[in-house]
Each structure stands twice: as C-alpha cells, then as structure tokens.
Design an enzyme around this catalytic site. Structure first.
Site, short mmCIF file in Angstrom:
data_model
loop_
_atom_site.label_atom_id
_atom_site.label_comp_id
_atom_site.label_asym_id
_atom_site.label_seq_id
_atom_site.Cartn_x
_atom_site.Cartn_y
_atom_site.Cartn_z
N GLY A 38 0.84 -1.19 0.00
CA GLY A 38 0.00 0.00 0.00
C GLY A 38 0.86 1.23 0.00
N VAL A 44 5.32 4.31 2.13
CA VAL A 44 5.01 3.13 1.33
C VAL A 44 5.14 1.93 2.25
CG1 VAL A 44 5.71 4.06 -0.92
CG2 VAL A 44 7.38 2.87 0.50
N VAL A 45 4.37 0.90 1.96
CA VAL A 45 4.40 -0.30 2.80
C VAL A 45 4.74 -1.51 1.91
CG1 VAL A 45 3.10 -1.75 4.40
CG2 VAL A 45 2.70 0.72 4.37
N ASP A 156 -8.31 8.79 11.91
CA ASP A 156 -8.31 8.44 10.48
C ASP A 156 -8.83 7.01 10.29
OD1 ASP A 156 -7.97 9.00 7.78
OD2 ASP A 156 -5.83 8.52 7.76
P1 ADP Z 1 -0.46 5.91 5.35
O1 ADP Z 1 -0.21 6.69 6.58
O2 ADP Z 1 0.46 6.28 4.25
O3 ADP Z 1 -1.90 5.86 4.94
P2 ADP Z 1 -0.77 3.17 6.28
O4 ADP Z 1 -0.16 2.76 7.58
O5 ADP Z 1 -2.25 3.39 6.26
O6 ADP Z 1 0.02 4.44 5.73
O7 ADP Z 1 -0.40 2.09 5.17
C1 ADP Z 1 -0.80 2.27 3.83
C2 ADP Z 1 -1.45 1.01 3.31
O8 ADP Z 1 -0.48 -0.08 3.35
C3 ADP Z 1 -2.63 0.50 4.11
O9 ADP Z 1 -3.83 1.13 3.72
C4 ADP Z 1 -2.62 -0.99 3.76
O10 ADP Z 1 -3.18 -1.21 2.49
C5 ADP Z 1 -1.12 -1.30 3.68
N1 ADP Z 1 -0.62 -1.77 4.98
C6 ADP Z 1 -0.26 -0.99 6.02
N2 ADP Z 1 0.13 -1.73 7.08
C7 ADP Z 1 0.01 -3.02 6.70
C8 ADP Z 1 0.21 -4.28 7.38
N3 ADP Z 1 0.65 -4.32 8.65
N4 ADP Z 1 -0.06 -5.43 6.70
C9 ADP Z 1 -0.50 -5.37 5.43
N5 ADP Z 1 -0.74 -4.22 4.74
C10 ADP Z 1 -0.48 -3.05 5.36
MG MG Z 2 -3.51 4.91 5.84
#
Ligand code: ADP
Ligand code: MG
Length: 326
Positions: A38, A44-45, A156
C-alpha cells in the site's frame, strides 16, 4: 480518497518510546518485496520476510521530511502509540524500528487479508453476511475502545486503515495507521484533517475533537459494510461537507434491503450530529445488534436447568447458541 490537511499542535504527541531504533540496513535482516502492499502520501508499505526466522512482516517506510518540514516527532508519536497498544489483539503489532538518513521504517505484523475496503467492493458485498459484519465491527470497536481508554484518538479510521489477518474467510481485525492519531489531554485539536467521506460534523465546524469523532467514523464504516455505499459521499468535497453537516443520510428500505432493523438503529445511534449525544465505544458494544448471536437470558435460564454450569458458561462465550428463533 481526497484528504484534508492540517498542522497539528505538537503537544498532542507522545515523545517517549522504548523500542530501540536500529541503524543497520533493513535488507541485511529482511528480504523486502519490490511490490507495494500500500501507499499513502508520505509512506510506502512493503511485505518483507525476516531472514533469521522466515516470518513475514509489513515494513512501513516513512519520510522524515515532508514538504520541507521535519516530521520525525510525528513518527516517534506513531511508534509510541503502537507500543502502548502492543498487547491488543486488534491493533497491529510493532516488531522493530529502523532509521536511515531520510526514512524511518516500522516493521509491523503482516495483515495478510489486506484492507477491509475489499469487502465493500460492489461484487463482494453480497458475500459478507451481517453476522460476519457484526463480528468484525465488534473487534474494531474493541480496538478503538482500548485506544480511547488510553486517551488516544485515531482520527483516520476508514476501510483502508482497517486490515484483516486473512481475507477468505475473513479473519480478525488489525487497526493500522496511527499517523493522524493524537493524545487527548490538555491540548485541544481544532483542525480539519482526515478523509472527507469519514469526517465528523465537529471536525468540519472546527469544534473540539474527542473520542466521539472516531465513533462517527465507525458509523460511516458500518454503513459502508452493510450497504456497499458511502453515506455522505457527494460529487465533490463541497457536496460531501453539506451532506455531513445536514446529516443527509439515506436510510431507505431500498438501500437497507435485507439488513436488520437493529443494524439501522445501531447506525442511527452513531451518526448523531452532537458528539455528546453520540454513542460511545462502550454504548456501541452494549447495543442489541452486536449481541444478536448470544443466547437470550430466558433460554440461558432453561439451559441452566438442563445443563451443567460449564455448559452455561460456554454459551455465555457465544460458543453454544440457544437455538431459539427469537
Ligand atoms: P499511510 O499513513 O500512508 O496511509 P498506512 O499505515 O495506512 O500508511 O499504510 C498504507 C497502506 O499499506 C494501508 O492502507 C494498507 O493497504 C497497507 N498496509 C499498512 N500496514 C500493513 C500491514 N501491517 N499489513 C499489510 N498491509 C499493510
Ligand atoms: Mg492509511
């Protein structure tokens, strides 16, 4: 997925963390996928595998500078909240933290089911039962109640920040993304922030934010899970704001076809304009809709007469249904 931005007062942030910040290179210890799980505006993740154990994690790469501003303090706060919630089964677990010259990397428990958003896709909506929605919603509210008891508001909550441990069948809830979360206390937060569709009326009116603000978002999430539609979304932000401030929600039977009346009552107890009149996390958990799976007291009493005490305890834990058709 439009976002409204704001500057946050720093005294609403936690400043102390206990997790050691490692400076060795992440890829020395993990195999990092090239594809993304994501992405957000500043993060980025990526999925990664710990070389020593073979365990999978999700690595969130956060930029320390955003629009020329140093945001390390915000990331430290995000880490502090994750530490605080470490013991909770429905809040994502923080494994390790790494730091490079321009990024911080949070190594998080991997939620293999991905975003709850995928349960709301038009073709998917028929497949998730009200009973499943109740189970997942209960877990979301339990996670949020824990945050609120610890004086943290998420701010959020949305389907993209609520993940599942597995998708088919739906596993358990993992709440992620504490990037906008704030500590409640002396500070008053009066900023417009969050994702337009999920914004509570008090946020739009620059009124103080409280734990009730998160509950509003849960109402929006619940509406979306049950109907596949976003309750306030208009053709643009302006129309969405108007729908929210006028509480312009469609509760028609057409939209809620095959949804129970209890579910509609539940949403109506949350999508209330005045935060003080809105249900709290505790009120939500006590709502009859979230308890329709449980045996009725009268059935329980008859169970008491015919079964051992152990059985009655088990039925209390939802494992044994009373089987009546009430
Ligand atoms: P941001 O602050 O940029 O929105 P997030 O923490 O929401 O960051 O992460 C962005 C996206 O990455 C999430 O909406 C999800 O799709 C994916 N993601 C985040 N953490 C995880 C996790 N622990 N396992 C799987 N996917 C994740
Ligand atoms: Mg997010």
């Amino acid at each position: 997925r439009s976002k409204v931005e704001g500057n946050y007062p720093v005294d609403c942030l936690y400043t102390t963390i206990h997790t050691p910040i490692k400076t060795e290179k992440l890829h020395h210890l993990y195999l990092v996928d090239t594809g993304l799980l994501g992405r957000g505006r500043f993060a980025v993740v990526r999925r990664c595998t710990e070389k020593a154990t073979g365990r999978e994690f999700a690595a969130k790469f956060l930029k320390k500078r955003r629009r020329g501003k140093d945001c390390r303090a915000e990331i430290i706060h995000e880490i502090a909240v994750l530490e605080m919630a470490k013991s909770h089964p429905h809040i994502v677990d923080l494994h390790e933290v790494y730091e490079t010259s321009n990024e911080m990397i949070l190594v998080l428990e991997y939620a293999a089911g991905g975003e709850m958003f995928s349960l709301c896709a038009p073709d998917k909506n028929d497949n998730i039962s009200e009973r499943q929605i109740i189970r997942l919603l209960r877990q979301i509210i339990e996670g949020v109640k824990f945050l609120h008891e610890n004086h943290v508001v998420h701010l959020d909550l949305k389907l993209q920040n609520i993940l599942l441990s597995s998708l088919e069948p739906p596993g358990d809830i993992k709440i992620v993304d504490f990037g906008m979360s704030r500590k409640l206390g002396n500070c008053e937060i009066r900023e417009i922030m969050g994702t337009t569709e999920y914004l509570a009326p008090e946020v739009l009116n620059y009124e103080p934010i409280t734990t009730s603000t998160d509950i509003w978002s849960i109402g929006v999430i619940c509406y979306m899970l049950l109907t596949g539609e976003s309750p306030f979304a208009g053709i643009d932000n302006q129309e969405t704001y108007l729908n929210i401030s006028q509480l312009n929600v469609d509760y028609s039977e057409e939209t809620f076809a095959s949804v129970s009346q209890d579910a509609v009552d539940f949403i109506k107890s949350i999508l209330v304009k005045n935060p003080q009149d809105r249900a709290t996390a505790e009120d939500c958990l006590a709502h009859p809709w979230l308890h329709q799976d449980e045996p009725h007291l009268s059935c329980l009493q008859s169970l008491y007469n015919t079964h051992s005490e152990e059985n009655v305890n088990r039925s209390n834990n939802f494992k044994l249904k009373c089987g009546c058709n009430k």
